[in-house]
Design a protein around this motif. Structure first.
Motif, PDB file in Angstrom:
ATOM      1  N   ARG A  68      16.220 109.310  87.168  1.00  0.00           N
ATOM      2  CA  ARG A  68      16.948 108.252  87.874  1.00  0.00           C
ATOM      3  C   ARG A  68      17.795 107.473  86.878  1.00  0.00           C
ATOM      4  O   ARG A  68      17.411 107.283  85.741  1.00  0.00           O
ATOM      5  N   TYR A  69      18.936 107.004  87.344  1.00  0.00           N
ATOM      6  CA  TYR A  69      19.738 106.043  86.593  1.00  0.00           C
ATOM      7  C   TYR A  69      19.380 104.650  87.074  1.00  0.00           C
ATOM      8  O   TYR A  69      18.990 104.461  88.237  1.00  0.00           O
ATOM      9  N   SER A  70      19.547 103.652  86.191  1.00  0.00           N
ATOM     10  CA  SER A  70      19.405 102.274  86.641  1.00  0.00           C
ATOM     11  C   SER A  70      20.563 101.975  87.586  1.00  0.00           C
ATOM     12  O   SER A  70      21.575 102.686  87.593  1.00  0.00           O
ATOM     13  N   LEU A  71      20.440 100.933  88.400  1.00  0.00           N
ATOM     14  CA  LEU A  71      21.477 100.641  89.390  1.00  0.00           C
ATOM     15  C   LEU A  71      22.819 100.289  88.754  1.00  0.00           C
ATOM     16  O   LEU A  71      23.855 100.476  89.378  1.00  0.00           O
ATOM     17  N   ASP A  72      22.816  99.810  87.499  1.00  0.00           N
ATOM     18  CA  ASP A  72      24.087  99.540  86.811  1.00  0.00           C
ATOM     19  C   ASP A  72      24.568 100.754  86.011  1.00  0.00           C
ATOM     20  O   ASP A  72      25.570 100.693  85.311  1.00  0.00           O
ATOM     21  N   LEU A  73      23.845 101.878  86.116  1.00  0.00           N
ATOM     22  CA  LEU A  73      24.169 103.154  85.463  1.00  0.00           C
ATOM     23  C   LEU A  73      24.159 103.089  83.935  1.00  0.00           C
ATOM     24  O   LEU A  73      24.712 103.958  83.267  1.00  0.00           O
ATOM     25  N   LYS A  74      23.500 102.077  83.359  1.00  0.00           N
ATOM     26  CA  LYS A  74      23.457 101.947  81.906  1.00  0.00           C
ATOM     27  C   LYS A  74      22.229 102.612  81.290  1.00  0.00           C
ATOM     28  O   LYS A  74      22.227 102.936  80.113  1.00  0.00           O
ATOM     29  N   LEU A  75      21.167 102.799  82.076  1.00  0.00           N
ATOM     30  CA  LEU A  75      19.943 103.402  81.566  1.00  0.00           C
ATOM     31  C   LEU A  75      19.597 104.654  82.356  1.00  0.00           C
ATOM     32  O   LEU A  75      19.807 104.712  83.566  1.00  0.00           O
ATOM     33  N   LEU A  76      19.055 105.621  81.672  1.00  0.00           N
ATOM     34  CA  LEU A  76      18.615 106.861  82.292  1.00  0.00           C
ATOM     35  C   LEU A  76      17.121 107.001  82.020  1.00  0.00           C
ATOM     36  O   LEU A  76      16.684 106.973  80.872  1.00  0.00           O
ATOM     37  N   ALA A  77      16.337 107.106  83.082  1.00  0.00           N
ATOM     38  CA  ALA A  77      14.891 107.268  82.935  1.00  0.00           C
ATOM     39  C   ALA A  77      14.494 108.619  83.508  1.00  0.00           C
ATOM     40  O   ALA A  77      14.996 109.025  84.554  1.00  0.00           O
ATOM     41  N   TYR A  78      13.613 109.313  82.818  1.00  0.00           N
ATOM     42  CA  TYR A  78      13.159 110.595  83.329  1.00  0.00           C
ATOM     43  C   TYR A  78      11.703 110.819  82.969  1.00  0.00           C
ATOM     44  O   TYR A  78      11.178 110.240  82.032  1.00  0.00           O
ATOM     45  N   SER A  79      11.061 111.645  83.768  1.00  0.00           N
ATOM     46  CA  SER A  79       9.656 111.978  83.581  1.00  0.00           C
ATOM     47  C   SER A  79       9.550 113.462  83.264  1.00  0.00           C
ATOM     48  O   SER A  79      10.148 114.283  83.937  1.00  0.00           O
ATOM     49  N   ARG A  80       8.765 113.769  82.260  1.00  0.00           N
ATOM     50  CA  ARG A  80       8.564 115.158  81.869  1.00  0.00           C
ATOM     51  C   ARG A  80       7.199 115.687  82.286  1.00  0.00           C
ATOM     52  O   ARG A  80       7.011 116.854  82.427  1.00  0.00           O
ATOM     53  N   ARG A  81       6.220 114.808  82.493  1.00  0.00           N
ATOM     54  CA  ARG A  81       4.866 115.186  82.857  1.00  0.00           C
ATOM     55  C   ARG A  81       4.320 114.208  83.873  1.00  0.00           C
ATOM     56  O   ARG A  81       4.725 113.070  83.913  1.00  0.00           O
ATOM     57  N   ILE A  82       3.332 114.665  84.575  1.00  0.00           N
ATOM     58  CA  ILE A  82       2.564 113.777  85.441  1.00  0.00           C
ATOM     59  C   ILE A  82       1.233 113.545  84.716  1.00  0.00           C
ATOM     60  O   ILE A  82       0.510 114.481  84.418  1.00  0.00           O
ATOM     61  N   TYR A  83       0.971 112.280  84.382  1.00  0.00           N
ATOM     62  CA  TYR A  83      -0.282 111.934  83.733  1.00  0.00           C
ATOM     63  C   TYR A  83      -1.294 111.561  84.797  1.00  0.00           C
ATOM     64  O   TYR A  83      -1.008 110.851  85.738  1.00  0.00           O
ATOM     65  N   CYS A  84      -2.492 112.034  84.604  1.00  0.00           N
ATOM     66  CA  CYS A  84      -3.514 111.806  85.601  1.00  0.00           C
ATOM     67  C   CYS A  84      -4.846 111.616  84.913  1.00  0.00           C
ATOM     68  O   CYS A  84      -5.221 112.396  84.046  1.00  0.00           O
ATOM     69  N   SER A  85      -5.551 110.571  85.269  1.00  0.00           N
ATOM     70  CA  SER A  85      -6.922 110.421  84.803  1.00  0.00           C
ATOM     71  C   SER A  85      -7.795 110.234  86.016  1.00  0.00           C
ATOM     72  O   SER A  85      -7.577 109.332  86.830  1.00  0.00           O
ATOM     73  N   GLU A  86      -8.745 111.093  86.156  1.00  0.00           N
ATOM     74  CA  GLU A  86      -9.620 111.075  87.322  1.00  0.00           C
ATOM     75  C   GLU A  86     -10.769 110.118  87.074  1.00  0.00           C
ATOM     76  O   GLU A  86     -11.448 110.184  86.048  1.00  0.00           O
TER      77      GLU A  86
END
Length: 104
Positions: A84-102
């Motif tokens: 996703r981009y921030s709403l002002d398009l200045k930052l780009l965030a991305y996820s590479r893994r799903i972290y899970c602790s049961e």
């Protein structure tokens, strides 16, 4: 098909009864960018995102203007699960893994 998402029994995931879809009706989606493997939709910015192994390409979908070259930003370190981009398009965030602790 019932129109409902199926619930997962995995303790780290939950699924609601809500569904979301993006339909591309016209013009048909064609991508001439070599190596584009997956497409995601950023609903906050109304962007179609095409991912390659080292870049993210984005096209504005509203208002749609045909034959406009995509914007692009570099990506590093492997496959992306969500982006996703921030709403002002200045930052780009991305996820590479799903972290899970049961919790037991």
């Amino acid at each position: 098909m019932s129109g409902k998402a199926s619930a997962s029994n995995h303790p780290c995931f939950s699924v609601s009864d809500a569904l979301s879809h993006v339909y591309i009706q016209y013009p048909p989606l064609k991508c001439a960018l070599a190596g584009t493997g997956s497409f995601l939709y950023d609903d906050g910015n109304k962007l179609l995102l095409g991912l390659t192994s080292d870049r993210v390409f984005s096209w504005k979908t509203a208002p749609y203007i045909p034959h406009v070259a995509p914007s692009s930003d570099p990506l590093f370190d492997g496959p992306v699960l969500s982006i996703r981009y921030s709403l002002d398009l200045k930052l780009l965030a991305y996820s590479r893994r799903i972290y899970c602790s049961e919790v037991i």
